[in-house]
Design a protein around this motif. Structure first.
Motif, PDB file in Angstrom:
ATOM      1  N   VAL A   1      31.335 -66.172 -30.056  1.00  0.00           N
ATOM      2  CA  VAL A   1      32.532 -65.532 -29.515  1.00  0.00           C
ATOM      3  C   VAL A   1      32.093 -64.248 -28.817  1.00  0.00           C
ATOM      4  O   VAL A   1      31.506 -63.365 -29.446  1.00  0.00           O
ATOM      5  CB  VAL A   1      33.555 -65.194 -30.617  1.00  0.00           C
ATOM      6  CG1 VAL A   1      34.832 -64.627 -29.997  1.00  0.00           C
ATOM      7  CG2 VAL A   1      33.856 -66.407 -31.470  1.00  0.00           C
ATOM      8  N   GLU A   2      32.349 -64.138 -27.533  1.00  0.00           N
ATOM      9  CA  GLU A   2      32.031 -62.914 -26.809  1.00  0.00           C
ATOM     10  C   GLU A   2      33.114 -61.881 -27.071  1.00  0.00           C
ATOM     11  O   GLU A   2      34.291 -62.144 -26.876  1.00  0.00           O
ATOM     12  CB  GLU A   2      31.920 -63.186 -25.315  1.00  0.00           C
ATOM     13  CG  GLU A   2      31.499 -61.955 -24.519  1.00  0.00           C
ATOM     14  CD  GLU A   2      31.392 -62.222 -23.033  1.00  0.00           C
ATOM     15  OE1 GLU A   2      30.277 -62.511 -22.566  1.00  0.00           O
ATOM     16  OE2 GLU A   2      32.438 -62.148 -22.351  1.00  0.00           O
ATOM     17  N   VAL A   3      32.680 -60.709 -27.519  1.00  0.00           N
ATOM     18  CA  VAL A   3      33.613 -59.590 -27.705  1.00  0.00           C
ATOM     19  C   VAL A   3      33.243 -58.518 -26.695  1.00  0.00           C
ATOM     20  O   VAL A   3      32.066 -58.264 -26.427  1.00  0.00           O
ATOM     21  CB  VAL A   3      33.581 -59.045 -29.146  1.00  0.00           C
ATOM     22  CG1 VAL A   3      34.192 -60.047 -30.107  1.00  0.00           C
ATOM     23  CG2 VAL A   3      32.166 -58.700 -29.587  1.00  0.00           C
ATOM     24  N   ARG A   4      34.241 -57.876 -26.128  1.00  0.00           N
ATOM     25  CA  ARG A   4      34.047 -56.975 -24.996  1.00  0.00           C
ATOM     26  C   ARG A   4      34.641 -55.597 -25.273  1.00  0.00           C
ATOM     27  O   ARG A   4      35.757 -55.474 -25.768  1.00  0.00           O
ATOM     28  CB  ARG A   4      34.694 -57.571 -23.746  1.00  0.00           C
ATOM     29  CG  ARG A   4      34.488 -56.768 -22.465  1.00  0.00           C
ATOM     30  CD  ARG A   4      35.129 -57.479 -21.283  1.00  0.00           C
ATOM     31  NE  ARG A   4      34.489 -58.769 -21.038  1.00  0.00           N
ATOM     32  CZ  ARG A   4      33.435 -58.927 -20.252  1.00  0.00           C
ATOM     33  NH1 ARG A   4      32.915 -57.889 -19.613  1.00  0.00           N
ATOM     34  NH2 ARG A   4      32.922 -60.132 -20.072  1.00  0.00           N
TER      35      ARG A   4
ATOM     36  N   THR B   1      29.389 -56.144 -23.605  1.00  0.00           N
ATOM     37  CA  THR B   1      29.722 -57.302 -24.435  1.00  0.00           C
ATOM     38  C   THR B   1      28.693 -57.490 -25.546  1.00  0.00           C
ATOM     39  O   THR B   1      27.531 -57.096 -25.424  1.00  0.00           O
ATOM     40  CB  THR B   1      29.796 -58.592 -23.598  1.00  0.00           C
ATOM     41  OG1 THR B   1      28.531 -58.830 -22.983  1.00  0.00           O
ATOM     42  CG2 THR B   1      30.874 -58.481 -22.528  1.00  0.00           C
TER      43      THR B   1
ATOM     44  N   TYR C   1      35.568 -53.566 -29.762  1.00  0.00           N
ATOM     45  CA  TYR C   1      35.180 -54.758 -29.019  1.00  0.00           C
ATOM     46  C   TYR C   1      36.148 -55.868 -29.408  1.00  0.00           C
ATOM     47  O   TYR C   1      36.401 -56.087 -30.596  1.00  0.00           O
ATOM     48  CB  TYR C   1      33.754 -55.188 -29.372  1.00  0.00           C
ATOM     49  CG  TYR C   1      32.670 -54.262 -28.896  1.00  0.00           C
ATOM     50  CD1 TYR C   1      31.833 -54.624 -27.843  1.00  0.00           C
ATOM     51  CD2 TYR C   1      32.453 -53.023 -29.501  1.00  0.00           C
ATOM     52  CE1 TYR C   1      30.811 -53.790 -27.405  1.00  0.00           C
ATOM     53  CE2 TYR C   1      31.439 -52.177 -29.074  1.00  0.00           C
ATOM     54  CZ  TYR C   1      30.628 -52.572 -28.026  1.00  0.00           C
ATOM     55  OH  TYR C   1      29.620 -51.732 -27.598  1.00  0.00           O
ATOM     56  N   ARG C   2      36.664 -56.592 -28.406  1.00  0.00           N
ATOM     57  CA  ARG C   2      37.673 -57.611 -28.670  1.00  0.00           C
ATOM     58  C   ARG C   2      37.303 -58.939 -28.012  1.00  0.00           C
ATOM     59  O   ARG C   2      36.708 -58.980 -26.939  1.00  0.00           O
ATOM     60  CB  ARG C   2      39.052 -57.164 -28.140  1.00  0.00           C
ATOM     61  CG  ARG C   2      39.602 -55.943 -28.839  1.00  0.00           C
ATOM     62  CD  ARG C   2      40.850 -55.417 -28.129  1.00  0.00           C
ATOM     63  NE  ARG C   2      41.408 -54.282 -28.837  1.00  0.00           N
ATOM     64  CZ  ARG C   2      42.345 -54.350 -29.771  1.00  0.00           C
ATOM     65  NH1 ARG C   2      42.844 -55.542 -30.106  1.00  0.00           N
ATOM     66  NH2 ARG C   2      42.801 -53.274 -30.377  1.00  0.00           N
ATOM     67  N   GLY C   3      37.663 -60.009 -28.689  1.00  0.00           N
ATOM     68  CA  GLY C   3      37.451 -61.346 -28.141  1.00  0.00           C
ATOM     69  C   GLY C   3      38.332 -62.341 -28.879  1.00  0.00           C
ATOM     70  O   GLY C   3      38.982 -62.007 -29.865  1.00  0.00           O
ATOM     71  N   SER C   4      38.345 -63.576 -28.413  1.00  0.00           N
ATOM     72  CA  SER C   4      39.219 -64.587 -28.999  1.00  0.00           C
ATOM     73  C   SER C   4      38.548 -65.954 -28.957  1.00  0.00           C
ATOM     74  O   SER C   4      37.744 -66.250 -28.064  1.00  0.00           O
ATOM     75  CB  SER C   4      40.552 -64.633 -28.249  1.00  0.00           C
ATOM     76  OG  SER C   4      41.457 -65.511 -28.905  1.00  0.00           O
TER      77      SER C   4
ATOM     78  N   ASN D   1      41.740 -63.882 -33.088  1.00  0.00           N
ATOM     79  CA  ASN D   1      41.466 -62.674 -32.308  1.00  0.00           C
ATOM     80  C   ASN D   1      40.522 -61.783 -33.105  1.00  0.00           C
ATOM     81  O   ASN D   1      40.813 -61.414 -34.246  1.00  0.00           O
ATOM     82  CB  ASN D   1      42.758 -61.917 -32.002  1.00  0.00           C
ATOM     83  CG  ASN D   1      43.590 -62.616 -30.953  1.00  0.00           C
ATOM     84  OD1 ASN D   1      43.084 -63.411 -30.172  1.00  0.00           O
ATOM     85  ND2 ASN D   1      44.877 -62.336 -30.926  1.00  0.00           N
TER      86      ASN D   1
END
Length: 410
Positions: free
Chosen positions: A108-111, A117, A221-224, A251
């Motif tokens: 899962v890429e978190v940005r 990232t 950092y956030r990703g889904s 999330n």
């Protein structure tokens, strides 16, 4: 010398923006992990999962979940029901109770908000819940020759693994099975036809791999990641069990709080450059000093990458200068030694690394672990060739302002 340092860099948590609309067809859940440097455990530098646990790890087997490094969540939106009877002794496992989970690791890429990232990894490691069925036949429908119905559900079928958890009544049971990495389908077949079957109150457990927080920027950092539910999907429960929703979206929020703190002892901001042994040898015997210098210690706590910069009241080339009352100037060389555990690029120890106005050579320092309250040194020196100019002007006082900056904004 003036000292500038960043004490704590922190971005507070904010509400999560849902990437999927809430509807009868989808569920959205948040997984949150935080890194805050711990002075009592400076070598432990990893994220802590702050997601509130619900279900089996919270209620029935917290110690085992902790030992396995797994976490549980409940999916109240999800249930499975049969649209037709589960036939006794069916040959195709898809016609009865069957489950397949996304048990392999997924990236899962978190940005970060500025665009940087990182990658989080997750896998689903188990599932359970409560099932109800028609009575008659009741729970005994799952009994097999030589095996009670309780043993059939307390002991998981391969490749699933048992947790030995089972709670039951005449027409319901609550169970939980684990799934190894790369596992396949787990199934149970009744010996008596079941007209109606419902599975709800579903809990699942997951494993989480997080990146190295020491190399990450402070902030969030956030990703889904979305998992599909249904026949042939990520969560595949066979052909007999029909899901109430078709998607669960996870999330991810990784919060990084870093420390960068520099302390200089009282009086350490006033630097007096002296020769080895002081001035007495020159005054008494005319012995020319080889250099003028001062080593000033400081203490540093750092959990994040940082850079160091030099600023000068008097600029001489790529370094600072000192000036006397008649306007004569000499350059002063500034360097830094950092404590072990701070990499100066390329796995290099930082020993008397020159500080220059253009920042070259000090544009990136990376802690290999949380360096907490460790000693370092700033080195100030007027080289011998430049010092001779000063000795030709006895009685002069040379001064200048040198500013050393520790900056976490890299």
């Amino acid at each position: 010398m003036k000292r500038v340092n960043t004490v704590i860099t922190q971005i507070g948590t904010m509400g999560v923006a849902l990437l999927f609309s809430l509807s009868a067809q989808a569920a959205v859940q948040e997984i949150r992990a935080t890194f805050v440097p711990d002075p009592s455990n400076p070598m432990v530098n990893r994220f802590e999962n702050k997601t509130p646990q619900a279900g089996v790890c919270a209620s029935f087997m917290p110690a085992r979940c902790k030992a396995l490094g797994i976490f549980s969540l409940r999916l109240p939106e999800l249930s499975f029901v049969t649209e037709q009877a589960i036939e006794a002794n069916h040959e195709n496992p898809r016609q009865g109770f069957m489950l397949t989970l996304p048990s392999d690791w997924r990236d899962v890429e978190v940005r970060h908000s500025i665009g940087e990232t990182e990658v989080v990894q997750i896998r689903i490691a188990g599932i359970g819940g409560s099932w109800n069925l028609s009575r008659p036949p009741g729970v005994s429908a799952w009994a097999r020759p030589g095996a009670s119905w309780q043993s059939m559900w307390q002991s998981a079928p391969a490749p699933c693994m048992s947790t030995n958890f089972l709670a039951a009544g005449a027409s319901y049971a609550q169970f939980f099975w684990l799934m190894p990495e790369g596992g396949g389908a787990c199934a149970r077949t009744p010996s008596v036809t079941i007209p109606y079957f419902r599975w709800s109150g579903i809990d699942y457990v997951y494993e989480l791999r997080t990146p190295n927080p020491l190399s990450m920027r402070a902030g969030e950092y956030r990703g889904s990641l979305s998992y599909s539910i249904g026949r042939g999907m990520d969560f595949d429960m066979g052909d007999a069990l029909i899901p109430s929703i078709d998607t669960v979206a996870l999330n991810f929020v990784l919060s990084v709080e870093h420390a960068l703190k520099v302390d200089i002892p009282p009086g350490g901001n006033r630097i007096e450059l002296l020769p080895d042994g002081g001035w007495q040898a020159w005054l008494d015997r005319g012995r020319t000093p080889t250099r003028l210098y001062r080593d000033q210690t400081f203490r540093i706590a750092a959990s994040s990458r940082f850079k160091m910069q030099l600023e000068c009241s008097i600029v001489m080339g790529n370094t600072c200068g000192l000036r006397n009352g008649t306007g004569d100037e000499v350059p002063v060389q500034v360097a830094v030694t950092l404590p072990g555990g701070i990499d100066g690029q390329g796995d290099q120890a930082v020993r008397k690394r020159p500080l220059r106005l253009d920042g070259s050579g000090t544009e990136l320092f990376q802690p290999l672990f949380y360096v907490n309250d460790r000693p370092g040194t700033l080195h100030f020196e007027v080289l011998s060739d430049d010092m001779r100019e000063m000795l030709n002007r006895p009685g002069s006082t040379y001064s200048g302002v040198v500013t050393v900056v520790w900056d976490s904004e890299v």
